[in-house]
Design a protein around this motif. Sequence first.
Motif, short mmCIF file in Angstrom:
data_model
loop_
_atom_site.label_atom_id
_atom_site.label_comp_id
_atom_site.label_asym_id
_atom_site.label_seq_id
_atom_site.Cartn_x
_atom_site.Cartn_y
_atom_site.Cartn_z
N ALA A 1 0.82 -1.21 0.00
CA ALA A 1 0.00 0.00 0.00
C ALA A 1 0.85 1.26 0.00
O ALA A 1 0.44 2.30 -0.52
CB ALA A 1 -0.92 -0.01 1.22
N ALA A 2 2.06 1.17 0.56
CA ALA A 2 2.96 2.33 0.63
C ALA A 2 3.80 2.49 -0.63
O ALA A 2 4.56 3.46 -0.74
CB ALA A 2 3.87 2.21 1.84
N GLY A 3 3.68 1.54 -1.57
CA GLY A 3 4.38 1.71 -2.84
C GLY A 3 5.38 0.64 -3.20
O GLY A 3 5.96 0.67 -4.29
N ALA A 4 5.62 -0.33 -2.31
CA ALA A 4 6.47 -1.46 -2.68
C ALA A 4 5.78 -2.27 -3.77
O ALA A 4 4.55 -2.21 -3.92
CB ALA A 4 6.76 -2.33 -1.46
N VAL A 5 6.55 -3.04 -4.51
CA VAL A 5 5.97 -3.81 -5.62
C VAL A 5 6.48 -5.25 -5.57
O VAL A 5 7.59 -5.53 -5.12
CB VAL A 5 6.33 -3.19 -6.99
CG1 VAL A 5 5.68 -1.84 -7.16
CG2 VAL A 5 7.83 -3.09 -7.18
N ARG A 6 5.61 -6.16 -6.00
CA ARG A 6 6.06 -7.55 -6.19
C ARG A 6 6.83 -7.62 -7.50
O ARG A 6 6.38 -7.12 -8.52
CB ARG A 6 4.86 -8.49 -6.23
CG ARG A 6 4.20 -8.70 -4.87
CD ARG A 6 3.20 -9.84 -4.95
NE ARG A 6 2.60 -10.13 -3.65
CZ ARG A 6 1.45 -9.62 -3.23
NH1 ARG A 6 0.79 -8.78 -4.01
NH2 ARG A 6 0.98 -9.92 -2.04
N TYR A 7 7.99 -8.25 -7.44
CA TYR A 7 8.88 -8.28 -8.61
C TYR A 7 9.44 -9.68 -8.74
O TYR A 7 10.10 -10.19 -7.84
CB TYR A 7 10.01 -7.27 -8.42
CG TYR A 7 10.81 -6.97 -9.66
CD1 TYR A 7 10.38 -6.00 -10.56
CD2 TYR A 7 12.01 -7.64 -9.93
CE1 TYR A 7 11.12 -5.69 -11.69
CE2 TYR A 7 12.75 -7.34 -11.06
CZ TYR A 7 12.31 -6.36 -11.93
OH TYR A 7 13.05 -6.06 -13.06
N ASN A 8 9.14 -10.32 -9.88
CA ASN A 8 9.59 -11.68 -10.10
C ASN A 8 10.87 -11.67 -10.93
O ASN A 8 10.89 -11.18 -12.06
CB ASN A 8 8.51 -12.51 -10.80
CG ASN A 8 8.87 -13.98 -10.82
OD1 ASN A 8 9.69 -14.42 -11.60
ND2 ASN A 8 8.24 -14.76 -9.94
N LEU A 9 11.93 -12.23 -10.38
CA LEU A 9 13.24 -12.17 -11.01
C LEU A 9 13.30 -12.90 -12.34
O LEU A 9 14.10 -12.57 -13.21
CB LEU A 9 14.30 -12.75 -10.06
CG LEU A 9 14.54 -11.95 -8.78
CD1 LEU A 9 15.40 -12.76 -7.82
CD2 LEU A 9 15.20 -10.63 -9.10
N LEU A 10 12.45 -13.91 -12.52
CA LEU A 10 12.38 -14.62 -13.80
C LEU A 10 11.29 -14.06 -14.69
O LEU A 10 11.45 -13.93 -15.90
CB LEU A 10 12.16 -16.11 -13.57
CG LEU A 10 13.34 -16.92 -13.04
CD1 LEU A 10 12.94 -18.37 -12.85
CD2 LEU A 10 14.53 -16.81 -13.98
N GLY A 11 10.16 -13.74 -14.07
CA GLY A 11 9.02 -13.28 -14.86
C GLY A 11 9.26 -11.98 -15.58
O GLY A 11 8.60 -11.70 -16.60
N GLU A 12 10.19 -11.15 -15.09
CA GLU A 12 10.47 -9.88 -15.75
C GLU A 12 11.43 -10.02 -16.93
O GLU A 12 11.59 -9.08 -17.70
CB GLU A 12 11.06 -8.89 -14.73
CG GLU A 12 10.12 -8.54 -13.59
CD GLU A 12 8.90 -7.77 -14.05
OE1 GLU A 12 9.00 -7.05 -15.05
OE2 GLU A 12 7.84 -7.91 -13.40
N LEU A 13 12.05 -11.19 -17.06
CA LEU A 13 12.98 -11.41 -18.17
C LEU A 13 12.23 -11.76 -19.45
O LEU A 13 11.14 -12.35 -19.39
CB LEU A 13 13.95 -12.53 -17.83
CG LEU A 13 15.01 -12.23 -16.77
CD1 LEU A 13 15.73 -13.51 -16.36
CD2 LEU A 13 16.02 -11.21 -17.29
N PRO A 14 12.79 -11.45 -20.61
CA PRO A 14 12.16 -11.86 -21.86
C PRO A 14 12.04 -13.38 -21.94
O PRO A 14 12.92 -14.11 -21.48
CB PRO A 14 13.12 -11.32 -22.93
CG PRO A 14 13.90 -10.24 -22.25
CD PRO A 14 14.01 -10.65 -20.82
N GLU A 15 10.95 -13.87 -22.54
CA GLU A 15 10.75 -15.32 -22.65
C GLU A 15 11.85 -15.99 -23.46
O GLU A 15 12.13 -17.17 -23.28
CB GLU A 15 9.38 -15.61 -23.28
CG GLU A 15 8.22 -15.33 -22.35
CD GLU A 15 6.93 -15.91 -22.88
OE1 GLU A 15 6.97 -16.60 -23.93
OE2 GLU A 15 5.88 -15.70 -22.24
N ALA A 16 12.49 -15.23 -24.33
CA ALA A 16 13.59 -15.79 -25.12
C ALA A 16 14.75 -16.23 -24.23
O ALA A 16 15.52 -17.12 -24.61
CB ALA A 16 14.07 -14.77 -26.15
N LEU A 17 14.85 -15.62 -23.07
CA LEU A 17 15.92 -15.98 -22.14
C LEU A 17 15.50 -17.06 -21.15
O LEU A 17 16.33 -17.84 -20.68
CB LEU A 17 16.39 -14.74 -21.36
CG LEU A 17 17.05 -13.63 -22.17
CD1 LEU A 17 17.40 -12.46 -21.25
CD2 LEU A 17 18.31 -14.14 -22.86
#
Length: 306
Positions: free
Chosen positions: A85-101
Amino acid sequence: MSGTPSALVVGGGVIGLCTALLLARDGYRVTVLERDAATPTEPGAAWESWDRRGCVQFRQPHFFLPRFQQQLEAELPDVAAALLAAGAVRYNLLGELPEALTGGRRAEDDRYTALATRRPLLEAVLARAADAQPGVQVRRGFSVRGLLTGPSDLAGVPNVVGAITGDGQEVRADLVIDAGGRRSTLPALLAGLGGRATVEEREDCGFMYFARFFQGDGGCPALRGAVHMPYNSVSVVTLPQDNGTWSVTLVTSSRDRELRVLRDVDRWTAVARLFPAQAHWLDADPGPDRQELLVAAGVVTTQHPA
């Protein structure tokens, strides 16, 4: 123990406050002693105005690993929700990478999800939760100059039953926890009472880093490689943070004196733009409060072998 058990936590940082919250919810009456006297600000103002002099890395880039997010959401779900609620975000170390990688998303990839936030925001949210938690009292501006002991059933092993603050106050508890970090004075105080000296191994990590924060309207830039990319004598670390901010860090060998020119913002920017997979992370205005280049050296690793 009889009645409500009590606990004393020395150190009011991330670990100390999480420990206090967990113990209070298990039925303990908890006192936290934090040597920094500065009162936490509102989470939204923590980056700009909270002065945490006892934590030299307070405004350096941080990335709290996925296991921290898993434990926080399992044990302190209200704190995790308050962070989001204060502005932190869920961030997936694999999910943010291009699918080609990565070869595409898999169900088990959820275990790589982290809560991305700057440390001042995280500590401010934890401090607010601790202040609101029944059974927790956080006393700021209190150092520890000595330990209190009671009768011990084991010969030569001190039974610590509390602490003496810098101004001479005695704080007693059934359980005393050292959450003061690697600069804690408690191991030396315990050894002075006849306890077994703490075996500590310290080694210089051999690197230094030069970091800068950015903020953009469209959120964090897309990953085109891992968050930590080594390029021979320089590594580039790109980390998401909270409220649309992110950090870019150049990491070098602490023995490479020529690369210490990266302390200069213009030279840092010129070098950072040489790396095509990360250069777009610089395409944002740092803003007047983020012009400072953050430098860290003398980074050591500490471990206590069994």
